[in-house]
Motif scaffolding. Structure first.
Motif, mmCIF file in Angstrom:
data_model
loop_
_atom_site.group_PDB
_atom_site.id
_atom_site.type_symbol
_atom_site.label_atom_id
_atom_site.label_comp_id
_atom_site.label_asym_id
_atom_site.label_seq_id
_atom_site.Cartn_x
_atom_site.Cartn_y
_atom_site.Cartn_z
ATOM 1 N N GLN A 74 19.595 -3.714 7.028
ATOM 2 C CA GLN A 74 18.799 -2.965 7.988
ATOM 3 C C GLN A 74 17.718 -3.845 8.613
ATOM 4 O OE1 GLN A 74 15.737 0.352 7.178
ATOM 5 N NE2 GLN A 74 17.666 1.477 7.430
ATOM 6 N N LEU A 75 17.096 -4.696 7.803
ATOM 7 C CA LEU A 75 16.072 -5.588 8.337
ATOM 8 C C LEU A 75 16.671 -6.581 9.327
ATOM 9 C CD1 LEU A 75 13.971 -6.305 5.119
ATOM 10 C CD2 LEU A 75 13.468 -4.701 6.977
ATOM 11 N N ALA A 76 17.903 -7.047 9.029
ATOM 12 C CA ALA A 76 18.572 -7.955 9.957
ATOM 13 C C ALA A 76 18.874 -7.250 11.271
ATOM 14 C CB ALA A 76 19.854 -8.494 9.331
ATOM 15 N N LEU A 77 19.232 -5.954 11.188
ATOM 16 C CA LEU A 77 19.489 -5.191 12.391
ATOM 17 C C LEU A 77 18.221 -5.036 13.233
ATOM 18 C CD1 LEU A 77 21.452 -3.436 14.061
ATOM 19 C CD2 LEU A 77 20.733 -1.478 12.674
ATOM 20 N N LEU A 78 17.081 -4.865 12.565
ATOM 21 C CA LEU A 78 15.827 -4.699 13.287
ATOM 22 C C LEU A 78 15.339 -5.997 13.905
ATOM 23 C CD1 LEU A 78 13.893 -2.266 10.927
ATOM 24 C CD2 LEU A 78 14.909 -1.765 13.147
ATOM 25 N N GLY A 129 13.890 -2.741 1.486
ATOM 26 C CA GLY A 129 14.713 -3.420 0.491
ATOM 27 C C GLY A 129 16.144 -3.624 0.928
ATOM 28 N N ASN A 130 16.474 -3.197 2.131
ATOM 29 C CA ASN A 130 17.839 -3.312 2.635
ATOM 30 C C ASN A 130 17.920 -4.470 3.610
ATOM 31 O OD1 ASN A 130 20.348 -3.033 3.849
ATOM 32 N ND2 ASN A 130 20.235 -0.801 3.964
ATOM 33 N N HIS A 182 0.810 -1.218 0.000
ATOM 34 C CA HIS A 182 0.000 0.000 0.000
ATOM 35 C C HIS A 182 0.844 1.269 0.000
ATOM 36 C CE1 HIS A 182 -3.703 -2.277 0.536
ATOM 37 N NE2 HIS A 182 -3.123 -2.960 1.505
ATOM 38 N N GLY A 183 2.154 1.111 -0.084
ATOM 39 C CA GLY A 183 3.019 2.278 -0.195
ATOM 40 C C GLY A 183 3.078 3.140 1.047
ATOM 41 N N VAL A 184 3.044 2.537 2.212
ATOM 42 C CA VAL A 184 3.093 3.261 3.480
ATOM 43 C C VAL A 184 4.451 3.016 4.138
ATOM 44 C CG1 VAL A 184 2.068 3.514 5.772
ATOM 45 C CG2 VAL A 184 0.601 3.115 3.790
ATOM 46 N N GLN A 185 5.142 4.106 4.494
ATOM 47 C CA GLN A 185 6.429 3.989 5.155
ATOM 48 C C GLN A 185 6.238 3.687 6.641
ATOM 49 O OE1 GLN A 185 8.740 7.527 4.562
ATOM 50 N NE2 GLN A 185 8.775 7.343 2.319
ATOM 51 N N LEU A 186 7.287 3.120 7.238
ATOM 52 C CA LEU A 186 7.324 2.882 8.677
ATOM 53 C C LEU A 186 8.574 3.558 9.228
ATOM 54 C CD1 LEU A 186 6.243 1.514 11.255
ATOM 55 C CD2 LEU A 186 7.633 -0.488 10.657
ATOM 56 N N TRP A 187 8.383 4.491 10.151
ATOM 57 C CA TRP A 187 9.491 5.225 10.751
ATOM 58 C C TRP A 187 9.727 4.722 12.160
ATOM 59 C CZ3 TRP A 187 11.305 10.568 9.159
ATOM 60 C CH2 TRP A 187 11.098 10.780 7.799
ATOM 61 N N LEU A 188 10.995 4.422 12.457
ATOM 62 C CA LEU A 188 11.379 3.913 13.766
ATOM 63 C C LEU A 188 12.564 4.707 14.298
ATOM 64 C CD1 LEU A 188 11.325 0.061 13.046
ATOM 65 C CD2 LEU A 188 9.576 1.371 14.259
ATOM 66 N N PRO A 189 12.630 4.959 15.626
ATOM 67 C CA PRO A 189 13.811 5.631 16.184
ATOM 68 C C PRO A 189 15.087 4.835 15.954
ATOM 69 C CG PRO A 189 11.995 5.638 17.762
ATOM 70 C CD PRO A 189 11.580 4.737 16.639
ATOM 71 N N GLU A 190 14.963 3.494 15.878
ATOM 72 C CA GLU A 190 16.165 2.656 15.707
ATOM 73 C C GLU A 190 16.818 2.851 14.349
ATOM 74 O OE1 GLU A 190 13.857 1.173 19.038
ATOM 75 O OE2 GLU A 190 13.323 1.766 17.004
ATOM 76 N N THR A 191 16.073 3.336 13.364
ATOM 77 C CA THR A 191 16.643 3.561 12.025
ATOM 78 C C THR A 191 16.781 5.051 11.723
ATOM 79 O OG1 THR A 191 14.405 3.428 11.067
ATOM 80 C CG2 THR A 191 15.707 1.404 11.125
#
Length: 505
Positions: free
Chosen positions: A155-159, A151-152, A135-144
């Motif tokens: 970064q997903l492994a870090l999360l 697509g990274n 649906h083209g919605v971003q997710l913003w997190l303090p950790e990133t």
């Protein structure tokens, strides 16, 4: 933001003065509120020990600091009293947020979270990713420090780390709580919460032993016999010990107008009718060991079974199956006044009333409860055919349910054949010589005493103990027909022989 204060008309208050001190600049030099539109999501676990206003405020402050200068929060979703283990579709506010994400006119471009562990647990981020990407919605997190780059892989492994940490935190808290409750129940006989059993009421038991909790006004409670309902519990046990069936006891309770548990305590049972006793209610009373005066904990445990996934999101529902008696935690001392003695309770558990058939004495099934179906795992049903005890498993099929296609063939086992195999198996006798006895009752008593079961399917019978599995292989060329109950109606003999063929492995 200035807070509202009560003020005397015409008097300048501190709040009104502070508002007037804002600096004014020409509008053409004032930065416009542009950027992304954010939906804020937050969560808190309990409403008894957390303040909704402060918890939501600090989580939102983190989120606003994260998006400052790059957008603004336009809508808020905040779950109260929901565990982080609960999937998003099963959280009220998170479910509303997911529904809004799927709406093209949602009014926001991204989701911002104030703290990862508050919003996500385990692999929930991985499960949410396809929905947000679709649906083209971003997710913003303090950790990133901003939007998550789905697509990274790095970064997903870090999360994954905060997800694992969140899961570990829940596990550690559960372990500490469980260990503490185990000790409190066994050593102190403490009432650990929940509604009192029918026949008891809760009374004050003094201040909480934890000084902090005592300062907050928390107090302990204990069980005390309820003068209105305790006599009915004693009567139920007395009737059962006299040999009456659960059904007849239930009928008498209804015929005499005795209020059922939900009728006697409607405040705790608003979801029940409170009109009549049920068989399951009387059976539950007869199997509740707390009537002996002992505090008993861990009679049930909570499982999280998978249900149909919502798109790519795995969902669960909680079930509370009963634990076996050896897993119960029983207080060492009497914790509250008993309604029945321990001897009476144990004797009541050994009573099994069965209707007497009109054509003879009651039917006896020596292996009842010891046979399990190797196809579906159910306990096999006792089944009397042609004057002999037998057992069958229909794999959950009942006449009220439409036949599933394909459905496993019904499994039939004759009791005399199975006992014969147990007595003949030499490998089994090396470790359990009593099973070689010609007395069927000695054999079944040994099986029950040593917690042994028989698992049967259409090809193999096995005897299982806690430490070993023995395959019951018949000596010589034993025909498969011994494992089948003869056909209950006449039919094609060849078809019957084909259906009853048995291959030993």
């Amino acid at each position: 933001m200035a807070t509202r204060t009560d003020a005397i008309p015409g008097q300048v208050t501190l709040a009104s003065w502070a508002v007037q001190q804002r600096k004014v600049r020409p509008q053409r030099l004032t930065p416009s509120a542009v950027g992304l539109r954010f939906a804020f999501y937050g969560r808190m676990s309990t409403v008894d020990f957390q303040d909704r206003t402060s918890s939501c405020r600090w989580q939102r402050d983190y989120a606003e600091d994260l998006v400052a200068g790059r957008g603004r929060i336009v809508v808020e979703f905040f779950d109260e009293g929901v565990s982080r283990r609960v999937a998003w579709p099963d959280r009220p506010q998170a479910a509303r947020l997911l529904a809004a994400v799927a709406n093209p006119a949602r009014g926001f471009d991204a989701i911002v979270v104030g703290e990862y562990e508050r919003a996500l647990h385990g692999q929930q981020l991985e499960q949410l990713t396809p929905t947000l990407v679709r649906h083209g919605v971003q997710l913003w997190l303090p950790e990133t420090y901003g939007p998550v780059d789905f697509g990274n892989p790095r970064q997903l492994a870090l999360l994954d780390l905060p997800g694992v940490h969140s899961q570990r935190e829940v596990s550690r808290a559960r372990h500490r709580t469980t260990a503490a409750m185990r000790a409190q129940a066994e050593l102190q006989g403490r009432h650990l919460g929940g509604r009192p059993p029918y026949g008891y009421r809760l009374v004050d038991a003094g201040p909480h032993p934890n000084r902090a909790h005592a300062t907050w006004g928390r107090r302990l409670h204990r069980l005390e016999p309820d003068p209105a309902t305790a006599p009915h519990v004693r009567w139920i046990f007395a009737q059962r010990l006299a040999g009456r069936s659960v059904a007849s006891i239930t009928r008498d309770l209804n015929d005499t107008g005795v209020p059922c548990p939900s009728g006697a305590d409607p405040a705790r049972n608003p979801h029940r009718s409170g009109q009549r006793w049920m068989l399951t209610t009387v059976a539950a009373i007869l199997t509740n060991p707390r009537y002996t005066g002992r505090q008993v904990w861990n009679r049930h445990h909570t499982d999280h079974d998978d249900i149909e996934p919502d798109g790519t999101i795995t969902r669960h529902h909680e079930v509370q199956p009963a634990n076996a008696a050896p897993q119960w935690i029983i207080s060492r001392q009497i914790a509250h006044p008993p309604l029945v003695s321990e001897e009476q309770f144990i004797a009541a558990q050994a009573i099994h009333t069965a209707p007497t058939p009109t054509d003879g004495p009651p039917r006896q099934y020596l292996l009842a409860g010891l046979l399990y179906c190797g196809v579906c795992g159910r306990i096999m049903d006792s089944h009397w055919v042609h004057g002999r005890a037998g057992y069958r498993c229909r794999h959950g099929y009942t006449s009220s349910r439409t036949k599933a296609t394909p459905r496993p063939k019904i499994l039939y086992i004759r009791e005399d054949h199975l006992l014969d195999h147990i007595r003949r198996d030499r490998r089994l006798h090396r470790h359990h010589p009593t099973l070689h006895s010609p007395d069927p009752e000695k054999v079944t008593t040994h099986l029950r005493t040593n917690n042994m079961i028989i698992v049967c399917d259409h090809h193999t019978w096995t005897c299982e103990s806690d430490t070993a599995i023995y395959t019951l292989t018949p000596p010589g060329n034993f025909l498969a027909t011994t494992t089948k109950i003869p056909a209950q109606r006449d039919g094609d003999q060849a078809k019957h022989e084909e259906s009853s063929r048995f291959v030993w492995k």
